[in-house]
Design a protein around this motif. Structure first.
Motif, mmCIF file in Angstrom:
data_model
loop_
_atom_site.group_PDB
_atom_site.id
_atom_site.type_symbol
_atom_site.label_atom_id
_atom_site.label_comp_id
_atom_site.label_asym_id
_atom_site.label_seq_id
_atom_site.Cartn_x
_atom_site.Cartn_y
_atom_site.Cartn_z
ATOM 1 N N GLY A 33 0.915 -0.772 0.019
ATOM 2 C CA GLY A 33 -0.109 -0.196 -0.072
ATOM 3 C C GLY A 33 0.942 1.259 0.400
ATOM 4 N N ALA A 34 2.403 0.824 -0.142
ATOM 5 C CA ALA A 34 3.264 2.967 0.055
ATOM 6 C C ALA A 34 2.888 2.956 -1.635
ATOM 7 C CB ALA A 34 4.309 2.042 0.009
ATOM 8 N N TYR A 35 2.970 4.657 -1.868
ATOM 9 C CA TYR A 35 2.536 4.813 -2.823
ATOM 10 C C TYR A 35 3.945 6.239 -2.428
ATOM 11 C CZ TYR A 35 0.151 8.668 1.198
ATOM 12 O OH TYR A 35 -0.057 8.852 1.874
ATOM 13 N N TYR A 36 3.847 6.793 -3.388
ATOM 14 C CA TYR A 36 4.638 8.475 -3.660
ATOM 15 C C TYR A 36 3.580 9.573 -2.848
ATOM 16 C CZ TYR A 36 8.123 5.429 -6.080
ATOM 17 O OH TYR A 36 8.672 4.373 -6.564
ATOM 18 N N ARG A 37 4.340 10.179 -2.215
ATOM 19 C CA ARG A 37 3.763 11.701 -2.246
ATOM 20 C C ARG A 37 4.219 12.451 -2.895
ATOM 21 N NH1 ARG A 37 6.410 13.792 4.015
ATOM 22 N NH2 ARG A 37 4.880 14.955 3.697
ATOM 23 N N VAL A 38 2.762 13.551 -3.058
ATOM 24 C CA VAL A 38 2.977 14.385 -4.339
ATOM 25 C C VAL A 38 3.880 15.623 -3.817
ATOM 26 C CG1 VAL A 38 1.351 15.726 -5.244
ATOM 27 C CG2 VAL A 38 0.997 13.073 -5.177
ATOM 28 N N LYS A 39 4.565 16.077 -4.725
ATOM 29 C CA LYS A 39 5.017 17.666 -4.341
ATOM 30 C C LYS A 39 4.031 18.661 -4.723
ATOM 31 C CE LYS A 39 9.795 16.410 -2.530
ATOM 32 N NZ LYS A 39 10.953 16.944 -2.923
ATOM 33 N N GLU A 40 4.306 19.481 -4.809
ATOM 34 C CA GLU A 40 3.017 20.558 -5.500
ATOM 35 C C GLU A 40 4.220 22.291 -5.778
ATOM 36 O OE1 GLU A 40 -0.173 21.798 -4.143
ATOM 37 O OE2 GLU A 40 0.580 22.396 -2.310
ATOM 38 N N LEU A 41 4.248 22.751 -6.585
ATOM 39 C CA LEU A 41 4.996 24.248 -6.348
ATOM 40 C C LEU A 41 4.130 25.441 -5.384
ATOM 41 C CD1 LEU A 41 6.810 24.895 -10.077
ATOM 42 C CD2 LEU A 41 8.140 23.836 -7.622
ATOM 43 N N ARG A 42 4.661 26.309 -5.158
ATOM 44 C CA ARG A 42 4.258 27.702 -3.941
ATOM 45 C C ARG A 42 4.809 28.237 -4.172
ATOM 46 N NH1 ARG A 42 2.768 24.639 1.674
ATOM 47 N NH2 ARG A 42 1.674 22.408 0.776
ATOM 48 N N PRO A 43 3.875 29.717 -4.385
ATOM 49 C CA PRO A 43 5.193 30.768 -4.302
ATOM 50 C C PRO A 43 5.442 31.426 -3.210
ATOM 51 C CG PRO A 43 2.173 31.414 -3.887
ATOM 52 C CD PRO A 43 2.584 30.266 -4.038
ATOM 53 N N VAL A 44 6.888 32.185 -2.838
ATOM 54 C CA VAL A 44 7.595 32.671 -2.175
ATOM 55 C C VAL A 44 6.705 33.431 -0.661
ATOM 56 C CG1 VAL A 44 9.714 33.222 -1.161
ATOM 57 C CG2 VAL A 44 9.749 32.041 -2.668
ATOM 58 N N GLY A 45 6.104 33.794 -1.463
ATOM 59 C CA GLY A 45 5.636 34.886 -0.174
ATOM 60 C C GLY A 45 6.131 36.038 0.322
ATOM 61 N N ASN A 46 6.522 36.801 1.698
ATOM 62 C CA ASN A 46 7.289 37.289 2.080
ATOM 63 C C ASN A 46 8.307 36.450 2.737
ATOM 64 O OD1 ASN A 46 6.317 39.641 2.461
ATOM 65 N ND2 ASN A 46 4.732 38.956 3.730
ATOM 66 N N HIS A 47 9.536 36.992 2.203
ATOM 67 C CA HIS A 47 11.425 36.796 2.819
ATOM 68 C C HIS A 47 12.065 36.963 2.595
ATOM 69 C CE1 HIS A 47 14.593 33.518 2.771
ATOM 70 N NE2 HIS A 47 14.301 32.663 2.467
ATOM 71 N N PRO A 48 13.311 37.616 2.941
ATOM 72 C CA PRO A 48 14.547 38.362 2.900
ATOM 73 C C PRO A 48 15.305 38.319 1.565
ATOM 74 C CG PRO A 48 14.351 37.129 4.556
ATOM 75 C CD PRO A 48 13.514 37.015 3.915
ATOM 76 N N LEU A 49 14.876 37.031 1.066
ATOM 77 C CA LEU A 49 15.604 36.767 0.014
ATOM 78 C C LEU A 49 15.066 37.392 -1.391
ATOM 79 C CD1 LEU A 49 17.874 35.317 -2.697
ATOM 80 C CD2 LEU A 49 15.770 33.514 -2.323
ATOM 81 N N ARG A 50 14.181 38.060 -0.896
ATOM 82 C CA ARG A 50 12.852 38.885 -1.944
ATOM 83 C C ARG A 50 13.778 40.341 -2.693
ATOM 84 N NH1 ARG A 50 7.394 39.575 -3.351
ATOM 85 N NH2 ARG A 50 7.252 37.993 -1.676
ATOM 86 N N ARG A 555 -1.009 31.089 -10.151
ATOM 87 C CA ARG A 555 -0.377 31.919 -8.850
ATOM 88 C C ARG A 555 0.504 32.421 -9.270
ATOM 89 N NH1 ARG A 555 0.001 27.915 -4.028
ATOM 90 N NH2 ARG A 555 0.990 25.940 -5.661
ATOM 91 N N ALA A 556 0.599 33.630 -9.738
ATOM 92 C CA ALA A 556 2.077 34.239 -9.472
ATOM 93 C C ALA A 556 2.813 34.412 -8.975
ATOM 94 C CB ALA A 556 1.352 35.983 -10.313
ATOM 95 N N ASN A 557 4.155 34.495 -9.023
ATOM 96 C CA ASN A 557 5.726 34.131 -7.567
ATOM 97 C C ASN A 557 5.166 35.991 -7.371
ATOM 98 O OD1 ASN A 557 7.014 33.506 -6.153
ATOM 99 N ND2 ASN A 557 8.588 32.615 -7.545
ATOM 100 N N GLY A 558 5.689 35.892 -6.720
ATOM 101 C CA GLY A 558 6.455 37.623 -6.836
ATOM 102 C C GLY A 558 7.656 37.794 -6.260
ATOM 103 N N ILE A 559 8.702 36.724 -6.954
ATOM 104 C CA ILE A 559 10.130 36.788 -6.913
ATOM 105 C C ILE A 559 10.066 36.861 -8.076
ATOM 106 C CG2 ILE A 559 12.166 35.996 -6.877
ATOM 107 C CD1 ILE A 559 11.547 35.872 -3.829
ATOM 108 N N LEU A 560 10.320 37.486 -8.622
ATOM 109 C CA LEU A 560 10.648 37.577 -10.272
ATOM 110 C C LEU A 560 12.146 36.099 -10.791
ATOM 111 C CD1 LEU A 560 10.983 40.339 -12.365
ATOM 112 C CD2 LEU A 560 9.156 39.618 -11.795
#
Length: 652
Positions: A33-50, A555-560
């Motif tokens: 019954g094992a399965y691969y966990r699904v990943k997804e992309l998300r925008p960064v939001g607030n972060h000092p790297l911005r 979803r538009a990412n806030g970091i170009l």
């Protein structure tokens, strides 16, 4: 090997991992019954790297990659996490050309990029390198009559000279052209003689022929061209096998007149008047033809191509008018849609006067138009199946006398009447499309008037301006810049996606299902969104309608992001990109090939940018790239357009 191939399980393009700096072990699932966990992309939001990324750390990163001779294709700042988990780490995500970087070398490069981040006091961002190619959304195919204005479909020919599609590095399609016959013995026996016998032969074989021409057809770069008896037949009326028999018999007829050096070719062709039909007005979402007629209306997302390159399709983005001109309507799209990279030298194009040849743009390429007609036929077939089911259900409930059976019969009869009305409307629409829209000439939309070369000086500059023919769109059928939200999406589902932050909902479903475009998204808001996504991260939820994927939410990412294109030899160009991520892992990619030129807007109807490319594999994109609208409008003015108006109206 398993980690390399399955690390990004769940992302649209399933990219291959090259290297990563994160030390968290990745383990394959084990046990029953094992399965691969699904990943997804998300925008960064607030972060000092911005604050240190754009035009600063990003440039140093690119210089580092170049110094290591890394063939990088994109640099993105995203969150990558498992679906169902509330948090996801920020990742410096570097794309490289497939098979260009080994895992060992990639690990060294990733480590050095991580050290560069630490120089900027960014300690909580890991580096991941994956194989990825930035691809334009265009489709390539080979046609026998490449170069002719309508690129007609070949049905059959008598010549035994082999024809091969180009292949190999630097291959290109050789253009054919029509030429007059000049002096030839066929001239003396053709008119009112052999021609009439030919027509009688075609009619005896029940061929729905539309024209018989005697022309020379040859390659544009060759001095000589053979004489061809060129027979046009109604589209889809003659099979290849039957066509071969008919062509052979026509060849025998020529021989009866001692004409041995003329071959016969049969192609699909319709003789039409010069002016094609107008585009349709948008229809009510509950109209029976609503789900199929949208590509022929004046709403945004028009499926377009240059008439000379019908295999390279894209999307019409948005309409504009110039200041003070309410009679000339212009359409904006990506340059590579109407000037595919393999068919031009990336030179500046401008149509200044009527003495210049037009670079015409049509709705649909030939193959896409056939698919469009097939979609109508499928709808008709499904409707016929439903009619049969309802008729049999009525017969079934008639056998019962109780009140429940009576109510069921009334409901079924009402549904049957609706289905029959839909069948009639679909049949009429199918007949109209098959009669009036079948040729490229009848689908002519307009012509390109301005398109600077594709360049990457800052943002990607990849745009073209098309002047729309007044015979196609005028004040009577133009409703402004609107996106048809269509009957194919669930109202509640789309509204929920567009308003993930229910306390600050800003999208309202329009009563006519037409999202009106009003204004633009400022550059500063692109970098510092004021709305949030389903994970409560600052983010702009956007929407687009494209030729390939239709209506999608992202979803538009806030970091170009930064993208790098590779041309002949070692020539490369780097550009800044407004990055759009899929809404979630189940929604699939935001765009695919054929969506180039689409306009991307937010829930308020504000224009954000013009879709130009995407990063992923050749088959699918994980991240969509767009050129911001403020930059685009300024460049249009720099090239001579007078104050482009993105909320145009037309006067009669």
């Amino acid at each position: 090997m398993m980690e390399t191939d399955l690390y990004y399980y769940g992302l649209p393009s399933k990219p291959k991992l090259v290297a990563r700096t994160g030390t968290t072990p990745w383990e394959a699932p084990t046990g029953l019954g094992a399965y691969y966990r699904v990943k997804e992309l998300r925008p960064v939001g607030n972060h000092p790297l911005r604050d240190v990324w754009e035009d600063n750390l990003a440039f140093k990163l690119h210089a580092l990659l170049d110094s290591k001779q890394v063939k990088w294709t994109s640099t993105d700042i995203v969150r990558i996490g498992y679906v169902g988990e509330s948090s996801a780490p920020v990742i410096l995500w570097i794309g490289v050309l497939p098979t260009s970087l080994s895992g060992a070398d990639g690990a060294i490069v990733a480590s050095q990029c991580r050290e560069l981040l630490q120089e900027y006091n960014v300690d909580d961002v890991e580096v991941e390198i994956r194989e990825s190619a930035v691809t334009f959304s265009a489709c390539l195919a080979a046609f026998y009559y490449y170069g002719l204005p309508s690129t007609p479909k070949l049905v059959a020919r008598t010549s035994t000279t082999p024809w091969k599609a180009p292949s190999g590095p630097g291959a290109y399609h050789r253009a054919k052209e029509l030429r007059p016959v000049g002096n030839h013995p066929l001239q003396e026996v053709w008119e009112d003689n052999l021609a009439l016998k030919l027509h009688a032969l075609l009619e005896s074989k029940k061929v729905k022929w539309t024209s018989t021409d005697v022309v020379r057809i040859g390659y544009a770069d060759e001095s000589s061209a053979p004489v061809i008896l060129w027979i046009g037949v109604m589209p889809a009326s003659l099979s290849d096998d039957d066509g071969a028999v008919v062509a052979s018999q026509c060849r025998e007829l020529l021989k009866e007149y001692n004409i041995d050096d003329v071959e016969v070719e049969i192609r699909e062709s319709v003789v039409t008047l010069s002016a094609g039909p107008r585009l349709l007005n948008p229809v009510d979402p509950y109209d029976p033809i609503a789900s199929v007629c949208e590509p022929l209306t004046t709403t945004l997302g028009l499926p377009i191509c240059a008439q000379s390159t019908p295999w390279a399709e894209g999307t019409g983005g948005f309409f504009i008018t110039e200041e003070g001109d309410t009679r000339r309507l212009l359409l904006i799209t990506a340059r590579h849609v109407v000037f595919p990279s393999h068919s031009n030298q990336n030179n500046h194009f401008e149509h200044r006067n009527t003495s210049q040849p037009r670079h015409n743009v049509t709705l649909f390429g030939d193959s896409a138009f056939k698919k469009f007609v097939q979609s109508i036929q499928i709808k008709i077939k499904k409707n016929a199946i439903m009619t049969d089911i309802l008729e049999r259900r009525i017969e079934y409930v008639e056998e019962n006398e109780d009140a429940r059976a009576k109510k069921a019969r009334q409901n079924t009869e009402f549904k049957l009447a609706e289905t029959r009305r839909a069948a009639k409307a679909l049949d009429i629409f199918h007949q109209d499309v098959s009669t009036h829209w079948v040729t490229p000439e009848s689908r002519a939309l307009g012509h390109v008037i301005l398109s600077p070369p594709i360049s990457s000086d800052g943002y990607t500059e990849d745009w073209a301006v098309i002047e729309i023919d007044a015979s196609k769109v005028n004040a009577d059928n133009f409703v402004g810049n609107v996106i048809d939200l269509g009957p194919e999406v669930l109202v509640g589902g789309l509204s929920h996606k567009m308003n993930p932050d229910r306390k600050n909902a800003y999208f309202t479903w329009p009563p006519d299902s037409l999202l009106k475009l009003t204004g633009i998204i400022p550059d500063d808001e692109m970098r510092h969104p004021t709305t949030r996504d389903q994970n409560n991260e600052p983010c702009i939820i956007v929407i687009k309608r494209g030729n390939t994927t239709g209506l999608t939410v992202g979803r538009a990412n806030g970091i170009l992001s930064y993208a790098r294109m590779y041309y002949d030899g070692d020539n490369t160009k780097t550009s800044k990109e407004w990055a759009i991520l899929p809404f979630e892992h189940k929604s699939g990619p935001f765009s695919e090939r054929g969506d180039s030129g689409s306009v991307i807007v937010d829930g308020r109807g504000r224009i954000g940018g013009l879709l130009t490319s995407g990063a992923g594999t050749i088959l699918s994109s994980d991240i969509t790239y767009a050129t911001p609208i403020c930059f685009l409008l300024q460049r249009m003015q720099d090239h001579g357009l007078r104050k482009p108006n993105v909320t145009p109206t037309l006067l009669a």
